[in-house]
Design an enzyme around this catalytic site. Structure first.
Site, PDB file in Angstrom:
ATOM      1  N   GLU A 242       6.564 -17.160  -5.015  1.00 31.07           N
ATOM      2  CA  GLU A 242       7.555 -16.132  -4.701  1.00 31.07           C
ATOM      3  C   GLU A 242       8.939 -16.693  -5.018  1.00 31.07           C
ATOM      4  O   GLU A 242       9.279 -17.787  -4.581  1.00 31.07           O
ATOM      5  CB  GLU A 242       7.430 -15.769  -3.213  1.00 31.07           C
TER       6      GLU A 242
ATOM      7  N   HIS B 100       8.468 -20.376  10.796  1.00 29.71           N
ATOM      8  CA  HIS B 100       8.933 -21.085   9.602  1.00 29.71           C
ATOM      9  C   HIS B 100       9.107 -22.579   9.866  1.00 29.71           C
ATOM     10  O   HIS B 100       9.802 -23.257   9.112  1.00 29.71           O
ATOM     11  CB  HIS B 100      10.274 -20.523   9.107  1.00 29.71           C
TER      12      HIS B 100
ATOM     13  N   PHE C 173       3.109 -20.229   5.653  1.00 27.75           N
ATOM     14  CA  PHE C 173       2.476 -19.248   4.765  1.00 27.75           C
ATOM     15  C   PHE C 173       1.136 -19.763   4.233  1.00 27.75           C
ATOM     16  O   PHE C 173       0.362 -19.003   3.651  1.00 27.75           O
ATOM     17  CB  PHE C 173       3.417 -18.852   3.619  1.00 27.75           C
ATOM     18  N   ILE C 174       0.885 -21.052   4.435  1.00 31.55           N
ATOM     19  CA  ILE C 174      -0.442 -21.597   4.130  1.00 31.55           C
ATOM     20  C   ILE C 174      -1.487 -20.847   4.954  1.00 31.55           C
ATOM     21  O   ILE C 174      -2.577 -20.548   4.473  1.00 31.55           O
ATOM     22  CB  ILE C 174      -0.480 -23.113   4.433  1.00 31.55           C
TER      23      ILE C 174
ATOM     24  N   GLU D  17       0.174 -14.301  -0.562  1.00 30.10           N
ATOM     25  CA  GLU D  17      -0.389 -15.662  -0.482  1.00 30.10           C
ATOM     26  C   GLU D  17      -1.901 -15.674  -0.603  1.00 30.10           C
ATOM     27  O   GLU D  17      -2.498 -16.639  -1.096  1.00 30.10           O
ATOM     28  CB  GLU D  17       0.003 -16.329   0.839  1.00 30.10           C
TER      29      GLU D  17
END
Lengths: 324, 333
Positions: A29, A127, A84-85, A58
């Site tokens: 992204e 985050h 985001f994993i 993802e």
């Protein structure tokens, strides 16, 4: 040699490796514009074919890396933030980590999954995570965590050249500028740690962003006459067992500084390895300086309370040596 | 909807024979597996493809080793259709060292990368990303190779399908979404868990869609032909929904653990009749439209059965894997 911060060093490694091998492709992204600076200029240099802006997806991104790698490419899947994993975890846990084994080694999967991890930026709980404990337990992926710009360059180049899926996880803050070799073959082997300070009284094993804090703690302890063997671990899978065990044999005391939450952290696993394989050399319990079992809070005062600070490391060692 | 009635290529007698034989190979292998599992002849569970053979075979008949397929937990049919070795597949399901994956994958993971078979997959829609990645590689290679994701009506409800369609359309990837709608998502009728028509989901992404009778091998061949040509000519992805019926359970032996039935046996029997079963249908078409006769069919059946028997014998007689192989093929340390 030139002094660089973390993100430019990562960028340099990517430029060099994409130049060296045209099978290296990168997507993510905002890869073109580069949110954090890792991929700045790559699209201009290597084109939109090899450096692709993806939609925010993802789930498919992590799986695509497996398919593209199986079909002969060396994809770098840029996932921005470590949290985001989790969004793309199915293809990581069920495909990337398993496919080579399930097919009896029919396929090589030279993939780099890249993300920034950890807190300290008031980015709050979604985050700021440290996702590597879950990754370490998958079995089929390597995990590296550079601590500064020099190790960032050397480890990324090794990760790109490795034939296994490698998680390349860096601190978002990036620490301070360090001397980074210009050599375009500067590689730090995956699975090797670095002893960055020598001492006889206690061993500190530090991971990623904690290394700079451990270094600062080491200086304070030196001033008090305490000699620290400081090991920058760099690779979590595989772990450099020889170096940490040898250091323990020398000092007899170990603390592990890890930004992961304590339960099943890298620190707890290292502690288990050491008690299993070097118990007789221990003069005191192995201590873990880790994040408390909470989500990472937004408020700076709360955040610095839960993430290990220099003083936490110093206090832990002083307690261990019964200096308090 | 793209018309598949404009037949772009007529199937020759030899085409029909090849397709018929391969469909029969899948059927006979799986009939064996369905029987053998009752006696515990091999470890693990099997999800049989019986009744859906007219989807994998006519599509894969048009592919080369450089084309990629990624499939499902019901993957034996795709493996055989794409040219996978029947002996090695059988040995894999029997968990033997001679299996295509050395006995480490089993039924749900039969794969042969040299043949472009990325493999069956134990996760519903789990192969989606893999196929997209292979399509990306083919696109970058510019070699005209295509990538196929076989998935079911159940997988159509996984969000990753939307991600895949978006990116394939956006990047004009040589991808074929082959949805095999066998009417059941595990043990639930798909109409109870699915809104709208699955094939319509391709439309907002600008992906050409084809809806076919998945038990009609000739219709499937024609739709697949158009989709494959689109991929080879760099015209982008296609979406096919093939309507079929799962003649066997979601998994063999399911009534040993299910608390109640979920469909009438009469419904199952209906799909096994001459009018519905894909192999019986192709058989009568074959006899009617080719130089071959019922005697030839019998000869083919005998050949196929012999080959399956050989494969089973090979699997049974093969040695177990070496214990030490359990630790092979992970990352090196």
């Amino acid at each position: 040699m030139s002094k660089q911060r973390m993100m430019p060093a990562i960028n340099l490694a990517l430029q060099e490796e994409m130049e060296r091998d045209n099978k290296v492709i990168l997507y993510g992204e905002d890869a073109g514009i580069s949110l954090l600076g890792q991929t700045t200029g790559l699209q201009e240099n290597f084109g939109k074919d090899r450096v692709r802006d993806t939609p925010i997806c993802e789930n498919i991104m992590t799986g695509m890396a497996v398919g593209a790698a199986a079909a002969g490419y060396r994809p770098i899947c840029h996932l921005l933030y470590g949290n985001f994993i989790y969004t793309g975890f199915d293809s990581i846990a069920n495909q990337a980590a398993k496919l080579k084994y399930m097919t009896a080694g029919q396929v090589k999967l030279p993939i780099v999954y890249m993300a920034v991890i950890g807190g300290g930026r008031s980015a709050a709980a979604q985050h700021s995570d440290i996702p590597y404990p879950a990754l370490m337990n998958l079995g089929g992926v390597k995990v590296v965590v550079p601590s500064n710009s020099r190790t960032a360059k050397g480890l990324l180049k090794s990760a790109i050249r490795d034939d296994n899926p490698v998680f390349y996880l860096t601190a978002a803050g990036g620490g301070r500028p360090e001397e980074v070799p210009d050599d375009d073959n500067y590689l730090i082997p995956i699975g090797k740690s670095e002893v960055i300070n020598q001492g006889n009284d206690v061993t500190i094993i530090s991971i990623g962003s904690m290394t700079l804090k451990a270094l600062q703690a080491t200086k304070k302890l030196n001033e008090k006459g305490i000699g620290v063997d400081l090991i920058d671990l760099l690779s979590l899978v595989p772990i450099d067992e020889d170096t940490i065990i040898n250091s323990l044999k020398k000092t007899g005391r170990v603390i592990i500084v890890d930004e992961a939450r304590d339960i099943c952290s890298a620190a707890s696993h290292i502690s288990a390895i050491l008690s299993d394989k070097a118990f007789k050399y221990l003069k005191s319990p192995i201590k873990r300086v880790t994040v408390k079992d909470v989500a990472i809070p937004y408020s700076p005062i709360l955040e610095s309370h839960v993430i290990p600070e220099v003083a936490d490391i110093v206090n832990c060692i002083e307690e261990l040596l019964e200096l308090n | 909807m793209m018309s598949i009635k404009n037949y772009v290529n007529n199937l020759s007698d030899e085409d029909l024979k090849r397709i018929y034989k391969k469909m029969l190979m899948i059927r006979k292998c799986e009939e064996h597996l369905g029987e053998a599992t009752k006696n515990g002849a091999f470890p693990g569970a099997v999800h049989l493809y019986i009744g859906q053979e007219a989807i994998a075979v006519p599509l894969c008949d048009q592919l080369n080793d450089s084309d990629w397929i990624s499939s499902t937990h019901r993957g034996h049919g795709h493996f055989i259709a794409k040219g996978g070795d029947v002996k090695k597949m059988m040995a894999e399901i029997y968990g033997k060292s001679t299996g295509i994956c050395g006995g480490k994958g089993g039924s749900m993971h039969v794969a042969d990368f040299k043949k472009g078979i990325i493999g069956a997959n134990g996760v519903v829609a789990g192969g989606m990303g893999l196929a997209v990645g292979a399509a990306l590689a083919s696109k970058m290679d510019g070699n005209g190779a295509v990538s196929i994701i076989f998935f079911g009506d159940g997988a159509a409800n996984q969000g990753v399908l939307m991600e895949a369609m978006n990116i394939c359309s956006l990047w004009n990837l040589p991808m074929i979404f082959m949805c095999e709608n066998n009417q059941y998502s595990e043990f639930t009728h798909t109409s109870e868990v699915t809104s709208g028509k699955i094939v319509d989901r391709a439309e907002p992404f600008g992906i050409p869609k084809y809806e076919v009778d998945g038990n009609n091998a000739v219709d499937v061949w024609q739709a697949a032909y158009q989709a494959v040509q689109r991929g080879r000519n760099d015209e982008g992805p296609s979406f096919i929904e093939a309507h079929t019926y799962r003649q066997r359970g979601h998994v063999e032996f399911e009534y040993t653990f299910l608390s109640r039935t979920y469909r009438d046996q009469s419904e199952v029997e209906l799909w096994k009749t001459n009018d519905k079963d894909p192999i019986l249908r192709l058989e009568s078409y074959f006899i009617e439209h080719s130089k071959y006769s019922g005697d030839d069919i019998e000869k083919i059946q005998k050949e196929v059965q012999d080959e399956v028997d050989d494969a089973v014998k090979f699997a049974i007689e093969s040695p177990e894997p070496e214990i030490s192989s359990a630790m092979d093929h992970m990352i090196e340390r």
